[in-house]
Write an enzyme that holds these catalytic residues in place. Sequence first.
Site, PDB file in Angstrom:
ATOM      1  CG  HIS A  81      37.810  37.431  38.334  1.00 41.24           C
ATOM      2  ND1 HIS A  81      38.630  36.265  38.666  1.00 41.24           N
ATOM      3  CD2 HIS A  81      39.423  38.514  39.161  1.00 41.24           C
ATOM      4  CE1 HIS A  81      39.428  36.373  39.287  1.00 41.24           C
ATOM      5  NE2 HIS A  81      39.974  37.593  39.701  1.00 41.24           N
ATOM      6  CG  ASP A 122      37.850  39.568  43.783  1.00 43.62           C
ATOM      7  OD1 ASP A 122      36.910  39.823  44.098  1.00 43.62           O
ATOM      8  OD2 ASP A 122      39.410  38.788  43.890  1.00 43.62           O
TER       9      ASP A 122
HETATM   10 ZN   LIG Z   1      41.809  41.255  41.185  1.00 47.71          ZN
END
Ligand SMILES: [Zn+2]
Length: 285
Positions: free
Chosen positions: A229, A81
């Site tokens: 991430h 993400d």
């Molecule tokens: Zn996020």
Amino acid sequence: MAAEPFPPWLTAFTGLTAWPQDNPPYIPLDYVDLATVPNHIAKRELGICDGVERTACSFDCHLCIAFDDIRTCNKISQTFDDGPSPSTPKLLEMLPSKTTFFVQGVNVVRFPEIFREQYRQGHLLASHTWSHPNLASLSNEEIVAQLQWTNWAMNATAGIIPRYFRPPYGAIDNRVRAIVRMLGMQSVLWDRDTFDWKVNAGIKTSPEVVEEVQDWKLQGGGWGLILEHDTTIKTVNVGLDVAKALGPNQLTVAECVGQTQWYQDPARLGNEPRRGHRAASYQRS
Ligand SMILES: [Zn+2]
């Protein structure tokens, strides 16, 4: 690295001449009818769950899942993400499997070459809003803007319109879901969190994350949707260590649910112009 130019078809439709800052403007769309959005669910700040009804089906407050939410995978699916970022290319170079990226619109137009490379390599690109707000705290119009501008950024940059969407902080309820669905997307959550951001913060190490992932695998976890991430080189390195620990042959989110169409068909967009269409032929009604 040059930013993505603002396309003429978007100027014709929005009246703007540059990509917006963190709070993009709401532009009405003929396929978004806000009168149909549930009006009994109040706006709220993150972590404030007092008074939130169970019928709101909040994931961040009550881990509630709606019928069309995707929360797990029958094989391993790492997901990344918040990018793209200058650290994303290392992941692209070294990941052994196709993966899923939930991108922010602001970063797509900031790093368009990286975004196009993600697409060229056959990864699944999905939406993570324009600028990462807690959507449950926004008005309906602001939620539309966060989603629509991200779709426009992805369309302008790589000619794709996302089918999958992940809410920042997992902050989603039936009001947010109603808007996500009108924009033709399906919400994706997760059932494994590596807490890789703690490595950024210096309160966890990559070997600790990998050890947890290996423990989980030993307990029979040959499946799961994993939240990670690609924002910094530290979290990218954690992602590569996790990929090594879990092995190749992972699935993208679309593959987890057996969907062969990874993106939306532009034909469903109604009055909205799109990449490749001449702005001059477009009349706003
Ligand atoms: Zn996020």
